[in-house]
Design an enzyme around this catalytic site. Sequence first.
Site, PDB file in Angstrom:
ATOM      1  N   HIS A 124      -9.083-129.931 -25.406  1.00 15.79           N
ATOM      2  CA  HIS A 124      -9.241-130.387 -24.309  1.00 15.79           C
ATOM      3  C   HIS A 124     -10.548-130.825 -23.584  1.00 15.79           C
ATOM      4  CE1 HIS A 124     -10.427-126.563 -23.281  1.00 15.79           C
ATOM      5  NE2 HIS A 124     -10.596-126.940 -21.772  1.00 15.79           N
ATOM      6  N   ASP A 126     -12.391-130.787 -19.963  1.00 19.77           N
ATOM      7  CA  ASP A 126     -11.941-130.016 -18.619  1.00 19.77           C
ATOM      8  C   ASP A 126     -11.720-130.646 -17.491  1.00 19.77           C
ATOM      9  OD1 ASP A 126     -12.442-127.478 -19.654  1.00 19.77           O
ATOM     10  OD2 ASP A 126     -14.749-127.345 -19.369  1.00 19.77           O
ATOM     11  N   HIS A 279     -13.015-129.706 -26.491  1.00 20.41           N
ATOM     12  CA  HIS A 279     -13.496-128.249 -27.019  1.00 20.41           C
ATOM     13  C   HIS A 279     -12.160-127.378 -27.163  1.00 20.41           C
ATOM     14  CE1 HIS A 279     -13.813-128.092 -22.534  1.00 20.41           C
ATOM     15  NE2 HIS A 279     -13.400-126.601 -22.712  1.00 20.41           N
ATOM     16  N   ARG A 294     -17.991-119.588 -16.135  1.00 19.93           N
ATOM     17  CA  ARG A 294     -17.627-121.087 -16.203  1.00 19.93           C
ATOM     18  C   ARG A 294     -17.989-121.828 -14.959  1.00 19.93           C
ATOM     19  NH1 ARG A 294     -12.765-124.347 -18.055  1.00 19.93           N
ATOM     20  NH2 ARG A 294     -12.490-125.147 -15.957  1.00 19.93           N
TER      21      ARG A 294
END
Length: 303
Positions: A124, A126, A279, A294
Amino acid sequence: MSVVSFSPKPVSTSVAAIASQAFEVRPFSGAVGAEIIGLDLSRPINDRDFARVHRAHLDHHVVVFRDQRITPEQQIAFSRRFGVLQIHVLKQFLLAGHPEILIVSNIIENGQSIGLGDAGKFWHSDLSYKELPSLGSMLHAQELPSEGGDTLFADMHKAWDSLPEALRKAVKGRSAAHSYTARYSESKFEGNWRPTLTPEQLAQVAEVVHPIVRTHPENGRKALFVSEGFTTRIVGLPEDESKQLLDELYAHSVQPQNIYRHQWQAHDLVFWDNRSLIHLAAGCPSHLRRKLYRTTIQGDAPF
Ligand code: SIN
């Protein structure tokens, strides 16, 4: 490589007055990515050093800063140099006192997951399910498993550049729908818990539509912008045709020659460009602890 725009954000005069740090940008030998050696993110970064980091991020799409002993506040401050930070819809997994940080972790304490255990279980980009998807994300290692836990990155510029003519024709001018809930409940890693989304949370992640081929607003290159994690359908195609075309695009995107596999080291901070890459979290044995912080920086509407 053509550059459409390159305009690092200005910093306050007090920060601009600080000395440069001696650091090196070492491209990886493979498809994509570079290591940034010798830059200490716990110290203020002046405009010149920031511009070099920004340039490396645009050129290599994923940059790895080793051994960063930084606090959540410092991660947030560094991330903010690149733009507005996005707050993840899963409020349960935001770091207490620092909602800009999503805890990515498989650790269970007192019967509760302390973070999103299966973040990135499918390829995907983000927040592609938002009108303004992420420019980039930073992941800072807090606790790493002794085995597994790698993160893979695939270069979507190369995917576009090498796309066979028939597939180029098939996607020309087309858009695709993206949804956070596309594979929300599908489990891939053992023992992870996903909260049921409230109506308010569902309203924050209503389906959006983006072009299948986007132009990177800063490096000017085209990239494929679909992924198995969040893309649900190609607008205007019958379901079976849409599925077949998406499957071909996914298979083409993640060919080994276009992938960098990051094997985490203690205190790594990895910063990738969601406009250039997709990723995937490879997962680790469920009895081993993995925890990362994150931050996610808002980008432009894809065009
Ligand atoms: C993510 O998709 O942001 C998480 C990736 C990882 O945990 O390796």
